[in-house]
Enzyme design. Structure first.
Site, short mmCIF file in Angstrom:
data_model
loop_
_atom_site.label_atom_id
_atom_site.label_comp_id
_atom_site.label_asym_id
_atom_site.label_seq_id
_atom_site.Cartn_x
_atom_site.Cartn_y
_atom_site.Cartn_z
N ARG A 89 -14.82 8.31 -3.75
CA ARG A 89 -13.52 7.67 -3.50
C ARG A 89 -12.69 8.53 -2.55
NH1 ARG A 89 -14.43 6.50 -8.89
NH2 ARG A 89 -13.18 8.26 -9.67
N THR A 90 -12.94 8.34 -1.27
CA THR A 90 -12.18 8.99 -0.20
C THR A 90 -11.73 7.91 0.77
OG1 THR A 90 -14.16 9.30 1.17
CG2 THR A 90 -13.62 11.08 -0.38
N LYS B 52 -27.04 10.66 10.55
CA LYS B 52 -27.44 11.41 9.36
C LYS B 52 -28.95 11.66 9.34
CE LYS B 52 -23.32 11.82 7.64
NZ LYS B 52 -22.62 13.13 7.56
N SER C 117 -26.03 12.12 3.73
CA SER C 117 -25.83 10.84 3.05
C SER C 117 -27.19 10.23 2.75
CB SER C 117 -25.04 9.89 3.96
OG SER C 117 -25.10 8.55 3.49
N VAL D 284 -28.21 6.72 11.82
CA VAL D 284 -28.97 7.51 12.79
C VAL D 284 -28.43 8.93 12.88
CG1 VAL D 284 -29.59 7.74 15.23
CG2 VAL D 284 -29.74 5.51 14.10
N ASN E 266 -18.78 19.64 6.95
CA ASN E 266 -18.34 18.43 6.26
C ASN E 266 -17.74 17.39 7.20
OD1 ASN E 266 -17.09 16.83 3.87
ND2 ASN E 266 -15.30 17.46 5.08
N ALA F 54 -25.02 3.39 13.61
CA ALA F 54 -24.87 4.71 14.22
C ALA F 54 -24.71 5.78 13.15
CB ALA F 54 -23.65 4.70 15.14
N TYR F 55 -24.04 5.46 12.06
CA TYR F 55 -23.86 6.43 10.98
C TYR F 55 -25.21 6.83 10.41
CZ TYR F 55 -22.07 8.51 6.66
OH TYR F 55 -21.79 9.38 5.63
#
Length: 263
Positions: A220-221, A190, A135, A188, A89, A185-186
């Protein structure tokens, strides 16, 4: 849901989705190893769950540090622990986009789950479950043909790792867009994690290990923000489902709300 036995390890378990996954797995009857990089926050989260009557133990872990990963594995080995579930996680979503952001994001979101999984594989029980928290950003739809053909179908693990490093280098050199990379970047990281999930599912099939990726949705985090559409309880549901699949459960899939979605 019926009671589930065994030990589960959750990375990034000190807050948000990770904390809720620990809570729900504990309520199902599992012994939970809550791991986190922040020792104070991890210990506080563990104490809170234990006050609810859950069997939770804190294990320090920085997924970007091979030394930290090795120390965790060594501790578990000395205790003779076996893992029924591993939930990868821990992840980051940084502001901005440059070589530093790309490198740190790939390190945490792709290399972290890879190295943690590989080091803990000897401790996984037969029919164990490995869950990659992914994601919708990692979906193949909308990806440039030049990049899509390099991840679908996934190349070898070594080639995939090299591809992720190539992305960082292309961002550093300024040529990422010309090569078809997204400017995120996020995303890529994932994409890489999803490809890794497919590789590991095939590799570990002889051991009867179930390996799946899950998109929890917009939750909602601290990462998702207060305006997100889903509660942490809702976001954790499919992660917990994937972490407690029966031996005949699916492997090598990508899921949202317990339903398979396209890569």
């Amino acid at each position: 849901m019926a009671k589930v036995t065994g030990t589960a390890l959750v990375t990034g378990g000190n807050r948000g989705l990770g904390l809720e996954v620990c809570r729900q797995l504990g309520r199902l009857g599992m012994r939970v190893l809550l791991s986190a990089r922040d020792i104070a926050a991890g210990a506080e989260a563990t104490a809170a769950l234990r006050s609810e009557g859950l069997e939770v133990t804190f294990e320090p872990l920085d997924v970007t540090s091979q030394e930290s990963i090795d120390k965790l594995a060594d501790r578990l080995e000395r205790q003779g622990l076996r893992l029924a579930s591993l939930v990868n996680n821990a992840a980051i979503a940084l502001q901005g986009f440059d070589a530093s952001v790309a490198e740190r994001t790939v390190a945490a979101n792709f290399l972290g789950p890879l190295h943690v999984t590989e080091r803990l594989l000897p401790l996984m029980e037969e029919h164990g479950r490995i869950v990659m928290v992914s994601s919708g950003a990692g979906e193949l739809e909308g990806l440039s043909p030049a990049i899509r053909q390099r991840v679908d179908p996934p190349p070898s693990k070594e080639e995939l790792v090299a591809l992720m490093h190539e992305f960082v280098d292309d961002v550093r050199g300024g040529g990422y867009a010309a090569k078809g990379w997204p400017g995120s970047a996020y995303r890529v990281s994932k994409l890489g994690l999803n490809a890794l999930t497919r590789l590991l599912a095939a590799e570990l099939k002889p051991r009867h290990l179930l390996v799946n990726a899950v998109c929890p949705g917009w939750v909602r985090t601290r990462m998702g923000g207060e305006g997100a559409s889903r509660s942490v309880e809702e976001g954790a549901d499919t992660l917990v489902w994937a972490a407690t699949l029966p031996p005949e459960g699916p492997s090598g899939g990508f899921f949202r709300e317990r339903r398979a979605i396209p890569w």
